[in-house]
Scaffold this motif. Structure first.
Motif, PDB file in Angstrom:
ATOM      1  N   MET A   1      -8.454  54.101 -30.504  1.00  0.00           N
ATOM      2  CA  MET A   1      -8.767  52.802 -29.917  1.00  0.00           C
ATOM      3  C   MET A   1     -10.176  52.390 -30.315  1.00  0.00           C
ATOM      4  O   MET A   1     -11.092  53.215 -30.324  1.00  0.00           O
ATOM      5  CB  MET A   1      -8.652  52.869 -28.391  1.00  0.00           C
ATOM      6  N   ILE A   2     -10.351  51.105 -30.678  1.00  0.00           N
ATOM      7  CA  ILE A   2     -11.658  50.583 -31.028  1.00  0.00           C
ATOM      8  C   ILE A   2     -12.370  50.128 -29.763  1.00  0.00           C
ATOM      9  O   ILE A   2     -11.859  49.296 -29.021  1.00  0.00           O
ATOM     10  CB  ILE A   2     -11.529  49.422 -32.023  1.00  0.00           C
ATOM     11  N   GLU A   3     -13.547  50.695 -29.512  1.00  0.00           N
ATOM     12  CA  GLU A   3     -14.291  50.365 -28.300  1.00  0.00           C
ATOM     13  C   GLU A   3     -15.081  49.074 -28.491  1.00  0.00           C
ATOM     14  O   GLU A   3     -15.707  48.872 -29.534  1.00  0.00           O
ATOM     15  CB  GLU A   3     -15.253  51.499 -27.939  1.00  0.00           C
ATOM     16  N   PRO A   4     -15.068  48.162 -27.498  1.00  0.00           N
ATOM     17  CA  PRO A   4     -15.797  46.896 -27.637  1.00  0.00           C
ATOM     18  C   PRO A   4     -17.304  47.093 -27.529  1.00  0.00           C
ATOM     19  O   PRO A   4     -17.782  47.785 -26.628  1.00  0.00           O
ATOM     20  CB  PRO A   4     -15.277  46.053 -26.468  1.00  0.00           C
ATOM     21  N   PRO A   5     -18.087  46.493 -28.463  1.00  0.00           N
ATOM     22  CA  PRO A   5     -19.545  46.517 -28.342  1.00  0.00           C
ATOM     23  C   PRO A   5     -20.026  45.437 -27.382  1.00  0.00           C
ATOM     24  O   PRO A   5     -19.245  44.650 -26.866  1.00  0.00           O
ATOM     25  CB  PRO A   5     -20.005  46.220 -29.779  1.00  0.00           C
ATOM     26  N   ARG A   6     -21.319  45.392 -27.158  1.00  0.00           N
ATOM     27  CA  ARG A   6     -21.895  44.374 -26.288  1.00  0.00           C
ATOM     28  C   ARG A   6     -22.405  43.191 -27.108  1.00  0.00           C
ATOM     29  O   ARG A   6     -22.913  43.367 -28.209  1.00  0.00           O
ATOM     30  CB  ARG A   6     -23.061  44.973 -25.487  1.00  0.00           C
ATOM     31  N   PRO A   7     -22.286  41.970 -26.578  1.00  0.00           N
ATOM     32  CA  PRO A   7     -22.844  40.816 -27.277  1.00  0.00           C
ATOM     33  C   PRO A   7     -24.351  40.953 -27.459  1.00  0.00           C
ATOM     34  O   PRO A   7     -25.059  41.407 -26.570  1.00  0.00           O
ATOM     35  CB  PRO A   7     -22.499  39.636 -26.354  1.00  0.00           C
ATOM     36  N   LEU A   8     -24.841  40.545 -28.637  1.00  0.00           N
ATOM     37  CA  LEU A   8     -26.255  40.619 -28.946  1.00  0.00           C
ATOM     38  C   LEU A   8     -26.707  39.327 -29.603  1.00  0.00           C
ATOM     39  O   LEU A   8     -25.919  38.626 -30.209  1.00  0.00           O
ATOM     40  CB  LEU A   8     -26.541  41.793 -29.905  1.00  0.00           C
ATOM     41  N   GLY A   9     -28.013  39.017 -29.504  1.00  0.00           N
ATOM     42  CA  GLY A   9     -28.593  37.944 -30.287  1.00  0.00           C
ATOM     43  C   GLY A   9     -28.610  36.605 -29.585  1.00  0.00           C
ATOM     44  O   GLY A   9     -27.946  36.378 -28.576  1.00  0.00           O
TER      45      GLY A   9
ATOM     46  N   THR B   1     -20.120  27.270 -33.771  1.00  0.00           N
ATOM     47  CA  THR B   1     -18.914  27.712 -34.465  1.00  0.00           C
ATOM     48  C   THR B   1     -19.153  29.083 -35.060  1.00  0.00           C
ATOM     49  O   THR B   1     -20.298  29.518 -35.245  1.00  0.00           O
ATOM     50  CB  THR B   1     -18.518  26.705 -35.575  1.00  0.00           C
ATOM     51  N   LEU B   2     -18.064  29.794 -35.344  1.00  0.00           N
ATOM     52  CA  LEU B   2     -18.104  31.083 -36.037  1.00  0.00           C
ATOM     53  C   LEU B   2     -17.167  30.961 -37.232  1.00  0.00           C
ATOM     54  O   LEU B   2     -15.961  31.158 -37.111  1.00  0.00           O
ATOM     55  CB  LEU B   2     -17.635  32.212 -35.118  1.00  0.00           C
ATOM     56  N   PRO B   3     -17.688  30.597 -38.402  1.00  0.00           N
ATOM     57  CA  PRO B   3     -16.833  30.384 -39.573  1.00  0.00           C
ATOM     58  C   PRO B   3     -16.727  31.638 -40.433  1.00  0.00           C
ATOM     59  O   PRO B   3     -17.728  32.301 -40.724  1.00  0.00           O
ATOM     60  CB  PRO B   3     -17.577  29.273 -40.326  1.00  0.00           C
ATOM     61  N   PHE B   4     -15.508  31.963 -40.852  1.00  0.00           N
ATOM     62  CA  PHE B   4     -15.287  33.149 -41.668  1.00  0.00           C
ATOM     63  C   PHE B   4     -14.384  32.830 -42.859  1.00  0.00           C
ATOM     64  O   PHE B   4     -13.478  31.995 -42.773  1.00  0.00           O
ATOM     65  CB  PHE B   4     -14.625  34.255 -40.842  1.00  0.00           C
ATOM     66  N   VAL B   5     -14.640  33.538 -43.951  1.00  0.00           N
ATOM     67  CA  VAL B   5     -13.763  33.566 -45.115  1.00  0.00           C
ATOM     68  C   VAL B   5     -12.897  34.813 -45.014  1.00  0.00           C
ATOM     69  O   VAL B   5     -13.374  35.884 -44.610  1.00  0.00           O
ATOM     70  CB  VAL B   5     -14.608  33.599 -46.412  1.00  0.00           C
TER      71      VAL B   5
ATOM     72  N   ASP C   1     -11.065  39.239 -31.549  1.00  0.00           N
ATOM     73  CA  ASP C   1     -11.733  40.378 -30.905  1.00  0.00           C
ATOM     74  C   ASP C   1     -13.251  40.214 -30.968  1.00  0.00           C
ATOM     75  O   ASP C   1     -13.956  40.471 -29.989  1.00  0.00           O
ATOM     76  CB  ASP C   1     -11.338  41.684 -31.604  1.00  0.00           C
ATOM     77  N   HIS C   2     -13.737  39.790 -32.116  1.00  0.00           N
ATOM     78  CA  HIS C   2     -15.180  39.586 -32.288  1.00  0.00           C
ATOM     79  C   HIS C   2     -15.688  38.493 -31.344  1.00  0.00           C
ATOM     80  O   HIS C   2     -16.760  38.629 -30.742  1.00  0.00           O
ATOM     81  CB  HIS C   2     -15.446  39.212 -33.740  1.00  0.00           C
ATOM     82  N   ALA C   3     -14.915  37.414 -31.219  1.00  0.00           N
ATOM     83  CA  ALA C   3     -15.319  36.315 -30.330  1.00  0.00           C
ATOM     84  C   ALA C   3     -15.382  36.772 -28.877  1.00  0.00           C
ATOM     85  O   ALA C   3     -16.284  36.378 -28.125  1.00  0.00           O
ATOM     86  CB  ALA C   3     -14.356  35.143 -30.485  1.00  0.00           C
ATOM     87  N   PHE C   4     -14.443  37.612 -28.474  1.00  0.00           N
ATOM     88  CA  PHE C   4     -14.451  38.117 -27.099  1.00  0.00           C
ATOM     89  C   PHE C   4     -15.543  39.169 -26.885  1.00  0.00           C
ATOM     90  O   PHE C   4     -16.266  39.138 -25.888  1.00  0.00           O
ATOM     91  CB  PHE C   4     -13.094  38.733 -26.762  1.00  0.00           C
TER      92      PHE C   4
ATOM     93  N   ARG D   1     -12.192  32.655 -23.381  1.00  0.00           N
ATOM     94  CA  ARG D   1     -10.892  32.050 -23.694  1.00  0.00           C
ATOM     95  C   ARG D   1     -10.902  31.519 -25.128  1.00  0.00           C
ATOM     96  O   ARG D   1     -11.876  30.913 -25.573  1.00  0.00           O
ATOM     97  CB  ARG D   1     -10.604  30.897 -22.727  1.00  0.00           C
ATOM     98  N   ILE D   2      -9.804  31.767 -25.842  1.00  0.00           N
ATOM     99  CA  ILE D   2      -9.595  31.218 -27.185  1.00  0.00           C
ATOM    100  C   ILE D   2      -8.242  30.524 -27.192  1.00  0.00           C
ATOM    101  O   ILE D   2      -7.238  31.102 -26.768  1.00  0.00           O
ATOM    102  CB  ILE D   2      -9.584  32.322 -28.262  1.00  0.00           C
ATOM    103  N   GLU D   3      -8.228  29.286 -27.666  1.00  0.00           N
ATOM    104  CA  GLU D   3      -6.947  28.579 -27.764  1.00  0.00           C
ATOM    105  C   GLU D   3      -6.671  28.155 -29.200  1.00  0.00           C
ATOM    106  O   GLU D   3      -7.586  28.069 -30.031  1.00  0.00           O
ATOM    107  CB  GLU D   3      -6.905  27.371 -26.837  1.00  0.00           C
ATOM    108  N   ALA D   4      -5.406  27.925 -29.476  1.00  0.00           N
ATOM    109  CA  ALA D   4      -4.970  27.442 -30.790  1.00  0.00           C
ATOM    110  C   ALA D   4      -3.951  26.338 -30.564  1.00  0.00           C
ATOM    111  O   ALA D   4      -3.099  26.438 -29.670  1.00  0.00           O
ATOM    112  CB  ALA D   4      -4.348  28.569 -31.602  1.00  0.00           C
ATOM    113  N   THR D   5      -4.049  25.277 -31.357  1.00  0.00           N
ATOM    114  CA  THR D   5      -3.068  24.190 -31.282  1.00  0.00           C
ATOM    115  C   THR D   5      -2.298  24.145 -32.592  1.00  0.00           C
ATOM    116  O   THR D   5      -2.885  24.173 -33.673  1.00  0.00           O
ATOM    117  CB  THR D   5      -3.753  22.836 -31.019  1.00  0.00           C
ATOM    118  N   VAL D   6      -0.967  24.084 -32.471  1.00  0.00           N
ATOM    119  CA  VAL D   6      -0.078  24.185 -33.629  1.00  0.00           C
ATOM    120  C   VAL D   6       1.057  23.192 -33.476  1.00  0.00           C
ATOM    121  O   VAL D   6       1.635  23.055 -32.383  1.00  0.00           O
ATOM    122  CB  VAL D   6       0.512  25.617 -33.749  1.00  0.00           C
ATOM    123  N   ARG D   7       1.392  22.506 -34.565  1.00  0.00           N
ATOM    124  CA  ARG D   7       2.564  21.630 -34.517  1.00  0.00           C
ATOM    125  C   ARG D   7       3.816  22.459 -34.257  1.00  0.00           C
ATOM    126  O   ARG D   7       3.979  23.547 -34.828  1.00  0.00           O
ATOM    127  CB  ARG D   7       2.707  20.860 -35.829  1.00  0.00           C
ATOM    128  N   PRO D   8       4.741  21.966 -33.430  1.00  0.00           N
ATOM    129  CA  PRO D   8       5.958  22.730 -33.147  1.00  0.00           C
ATOM    130  C   PRO D   8       6.764  23.058 -34.398  1.00  0.00           C
ATOM    131  O   PRO D   8       7.486  24.066 -34.428  1.00  0.00           O
ATOM    132  CB  PRO D   8       6.748  21.803 -32.206  1.00  0.00           C
TER     133      PRO D   8
END
Length: 219
Positions: free
Chosen positions: A1-9, A88-92, A141-144, A151-158
């Motif tokens: 199991m990957i243990e969650p770190p604490r938010p920093l910065g 925002t948190l943008p990733f490639v 996981d990183h955002a949490f 909370r993280i939400e996503a909107t998607v066309r049906p």
């Protein structure tokens, strides 16, 4: 199991490089966008127009102009500026080290809400190879854990069954239908809203993928 770190910065969660995870398509990792990503980004976007355009918000100009290599520096600069302001948190997304898409946590709101949305796209040649679930799991996981969101939400066309399957695999719950929510492909389209909170995934999405055999950690 990957243990969650604490938010920093000051703006927790940025910058960051996450992964890799091994899935059917290869080694999936995510990192911040770079100025020299423009060539690879443009080649994929222009090639995959039929795969992408029908799901993305309507924007001024032609697809070719918006996705030309010369359009990337402006996008990169905007994403970097928003990230530096903690909005925002943008990733490639990379697969075996090669550019393969993007995943973004946007509209970050802190205070008593601590919420954001997640959006993503992947290149057509890796669709079905586990890339989207792995990259979204890494970023959520990183955002949490590191960005301190609740909370993280996503909107998607049906109609976007592939994207809905990605979110369902990760355990996002459907919360409702937003009528005529976004202008997509030239019309105002309904979107389903799906979401997760930290209480839904106390052990994280990556651990969920590992437990179900959808991904492994490379040795």
């Amino acid at each position: 199991m990957i243990e969650p770190p604490r938010p920093l910065g000051r703006h927790p969660g940025w910058p960051a490089s996450l992964g890799p995870l091994r899935v059917a398509a290869g080694l999936v990792a995510v990192r911040g966008p770079r100025l020299w990503d423009g060539g690879a980004w443009s080649r994929i976007r222009l090639r995959d127009r039929d795969h992408l355009e029908r799901w993305e918000p309507t924007a001024p100009g032609t697809w070719e102009d918006r996705n030309a290599t010369l359009a990337w520096p402006g996008q990169w600069s905007s994403l970097r500026a928003l990230a530096r302001r903690g909005m925002t948190l943008p990733f490639v997304i990379t697969v075996d080290g090669q550019f393969a898409g993007q995943v973004t946590v946007g509209n970050v709101i802190r205070g008593s809400l601590c919420s954001a949305w997640v959006g993503y796209w992947v290149a057509s040649h890796v669709v079905g190879g586990g890339v989207a679930p792995a990259s979204v799991a890494l970023v959520v996981d990183h955002a949490f854990m590191m960005a301190g969101l609740h909370r993280i939400e996503a909107t998607v066309r049906p109609e976007n069954k592939a994207s809905l399957r990605v979110l369902e695999k990760l355990g996002f719950r459907e919360e409702g239908l937003f009528r005529r929510y976004l202008d997509v492909a030239g019309g105002w389209r309904d979107h389903l809203c799906l979401a997760l909170t930290t209480e839904d995934v106390p052990d994280g999405l990556v651990n969920r993928l590992l437990a179900t055999g959808r991904a492994t950690i490379p040795q």
